[in-house]
Design a protein around this motif. Structure first.
Motif, PDB file in Angstrom:
ATOM      1  N   ARG A   5     -30.750  31.197 -40.653  1.00  0.00           N
ATOM      2  CA  ARG A   5     -30.027  31.234 -39.390  1.00  0.00           C
ATOM      3  C   ARG A   5     -30.124  32.607 -38.728  1.00  0.00           C
ATOM      4  O   ARG A   5     -30.304  32.712 -37.514  1.00  0.00           O
ATOM      5  CB  ARG A   5     -28.528  30.899 -39.624  1.00  0.00           C
ATOM      6  N   ILE A   9     -31.715  33.268 -35.153  1.00  0.00           N
ATOM      7  CA  ILE A   9     -30.990  33.936 -34.061  1.00  0.00           C
ATOM      8  C   ILE A   9     -31.788  35.119 -33.523  1.00  0.00           C
ATOM      9  O   ILE A   9     -31.903  35.322 -32.313  1.00  0.00           O
ATOM     10  CB  ILE A   9     -29.597  34.396 -34.552  1.00  0.00           C
ATOM     11  N   ALA A  31     -26.706  31.481 -28.028  1.00  0.00           N
ATOM     12  CA  ALA A  31     -26.033  30.398 -28.744  1.00  0.00           C
ATOM     13  C   ALA A  31     -26.639  29.047 -28.373  1.00  0.00           C
ATOM     14  O   ALA A  31     -26.907  28.213 -29.249  1.00  0.00           O
ATOM     15  CB  ALA A  31     -24.542  30.426 -28.417  1.00  0.00           C
ATOM     16  N   LEU A  36     -25.549  26.671 -31.291  1.00  0.00           N
ATOM     17  CA  LEU A  36     -24.244  27.024 -31.855  1.00  0.00           C
ATOM     18  C   LEU A  36     -23.282  27.365 -30.716  1.00  0.00           C
ATOM     19  O   LEU A  36     -23.712  27.595 -29.588  1.00  0.00           O
ATOM     20  CB  LEU A  36     -24.361  28.235 -32.790  1.00  0.00           C
ATOM     21  N   GLN A  37     -22.011  27.393 -31.026  1.00  0.00           N
ATOM     22  CA  GLN A  37     -21.044  27.970 -30.100  1.00  0.00           C
ATOM     23  C   GLN A  37     -21.220  29.480 -30.108  1.00  0.00           C
ATOM     24  O   GLN A  37     -21.576  30.061 -31.134  1.00  0.00           O
ATOM     25  CB  GLN A  37     -19.621  27.618 -30.515  1.00  0.00           C
ATOM     26  N   LYS A  38     -20.956  30.094 -28.973  1.00  0.00           N
ATOM     27  CA  LYS A  38     -21.245  31.531 -28.923  1.00  0.00           C
ATOM     28  C   LYS A  38     -20.383  32.315 -29.902  1.00  0.00           C
ATOM     29  O   LYS A  38     -20.837  33.294 -30.488  1.00  0.00           O
ATOM     30  CB  LYS A  38     -21.103  32.065 -27.497  1.00  0.00           C
ATOM     31  N   SER A  40     -19.560  31.407 -32.781  1.00  0.00           N
ATOM     32  CA  SER A  40     -20.120  31.231 -34.128  1.00  0.00           C
ATOM     33  C   SER A  40     -21.220  32.236 -34.447  1.00  0.00           C
ATOM     34  O   SER A  40     -21.488  32.521 -35.616  1.00  0.00           O
ATOM     35  CB  SER A  40     -20.683  29.816 -34.265  1.00  0.00           C
ATOM     36  N   LEU A  41     -21.840  32.769 -33.413  1.00  0.00           N
ATOM     37  CA  LEU A  41     -22.896  33.756 -33.648  1.00  0.00           C
ATOM     38  C   LEU A  41     -22.364  34.970 -34.400  1.00  0.00           C
ATOM     39  O   LEU A  41     -23.101  35.621 -35.136  1.00  0.00           O
ATOM     40  CB  LEU A  41     -23.495  34.230 -32.321  1.00  0.00           C
ATOM     41  N   HIS A  43     -20.641  35.259 -36.873  1.00  0.00           N
ATOM     42  CA  HIS A  43     -20.729  35.208 -38.328  1.00  0.00           C
ATOM     43  C   HIS A  43     -22.035  35.815 -38.808  1.00  0.00           C
ATOM     44  O   HIS A  43     -22.183  36.120 -39.984  1.00  0.00           O
ATOM     45  CB  HIS A  43     -20.620  33.765 -38.827  1.00  0.00           C
ATOM     46  N   TYR A  44     -22.980  35.971 -37.891  1.00  0.00           N
ATOM     47  CA  TYR A  44     -24.307  36.437 -38.290  1.00  0.00           C
ATOM     48  C   TYR A  44     -24.671  37.800 -37.701  1.00  0.00           C
ATOM     49  O   TYR A  44     -25.530  38.491 -38.227  1.00  0.00           O
ATOM     50  CB  TYR A  44     -25.368  35.411 -37.861  1.00  0.00           C
TER      51      TYR A  44
END
Lengths: 197, 197
Positions: A5, A9, A31, A36-38, A40-41, A43-44
């Motif tokens: 992921r 990204i 995103a 993904l939801q923005k 959620s990004l 997390h990375y």
DNA sequence: TAATTGACCAAACAGTCGTTTGGGATTAGA
DNA sequence: TCTAATCCCAAACGACTGTTTGGTCAATTA
């Protein structure tokens, strides 16, 4: 350690930064690209800016490593120059998106992030200058201003991302040969290579 | 027809676009710089983007006009090349802020505004290519790929805004001479100019 | 089986953005 | 003196910004 992921990204970011520019690309855009939801990004990534820093850092590091490898060989100075031009153009064309982001967007980094890239870029100029100084010492090059000449060569090479198209006539290697032929022999000199394989 | 206020706004925009970049500069920033409310700027400009277009347009036009003037002389091809390099570097250093905005920020223009600048830039490359083709026809230059060589030279020159500092060792003319000496004679050739006045 | 972790969503946060509007002043022309 | 244009302000417009929060669900570990 970088998950799929994370790579996904980063790739999406490179693609969008190249197409629209860093500031014109929103976190939402990235995103959407990876589905993904923005929120959620996050997390990375630590931040949008950190994403840019990573991309630029990886790019300039590859250029530096390649040139250092050339310097570490026992080639003659002209051979090193030819090889360095070939490497630079080949790498920048085959990673065109990343190179574009490095050369065009790294300016958008704030301090101290920008300084990290600037230092590595300065190092790269230094390595090029070493190639020229080596040739000057051995008498193979006639160079009074090695650093300025290094910047001229680097400028020519760093401009390639602005005009090179895969659909064009010449391969990256052929472009590199046209370049280093001019750098070494000049336009008015007599000893130009004939047609060779 | 351009009032003082309009020039003042354009100058402020150039300064801020150069310092912070186009997207990172807000209309509020420009308004602060000239001492107006941001809404009031719209009595003088159509949009922020139009402001950038005007700046870039004026810049590339000056480069084009200068190069066309060189082409219109009856100099030899090598003389034209030397003069063109000298002109380009002198202009880009003495209008460093404007040149930076042209080369770094014009990409932020959306279509069709970006295409206007792109067309003028393509024209500029064409003019450079003409210089080289002239030299090839007359036998003064050994050039098999005039356009690629033109892009190499232009790249070297367009990189100058990235590293040239007024506080440095060399004047713009001296840098230009180092450049065109390499372009014409190459690094390995014997016929380099000695110390001349 | 119970507890823990990692992946992810939906919503909110606290702003900032470029641009438009309506209306005061001040100046210039008739 | 009346009119019109110019200059500029203050406020609002609707949309968008990067980032944080709290919680849900599934997979993993003990």
């Amino acid at each position: 350690m970088a998950s799929n992921r994370q790579k996904e990204i980063a790739l999406a970011a490179v693609k969008l930064f190249e197409q629209k520019g860093y500031h014109a690309t929103s976190v939402q855009d990235i995103a959407d690209e990876v589905g993904l939801q923005k929120g959620s990004l996050y997390h990375y990534i630590h931040s949008k800016e950190d994403l840019l820093l990573q991309i630029a850092h990886e790019a300039i590091t590859e250029f530096n490593d390649n040139l250092q490898a050339v310097l570490d060989t026992d080639m003659s100075a002209p051979e090193k120059l030819v090889k360095a031009v070939e490497n630079h153009i080949t790498v920048s064309v085959s990673n065109m998106e990343t190179t574009t982001v490095l050369l065009r967007e790294a300016f958008s980094l704030g301090d101290p992030q920008h300084q990290v890239i600037q230092d590595l870029t300065d190092k790269y100029v230094d390595l090029w200058t070493q190639v020229l100084e080596e040739g000057a010492r051995s008498g193979e090059f006639h160079v009074r201003e090695p650093k300025v000449v290094a910047l001229a060569i680097l400028g020519a090479c760093n401009w390639v991302y602005r005009w090179y198209r895969q659909s064009g006539q010449l391969t990256p290697s052929q472009v590199a040969r046209v370049f280093s032929d001019m750098f070494l022999n000049g336009l008015t000199s007599d000893n130009h290579p004939g047609v060779q394989q």
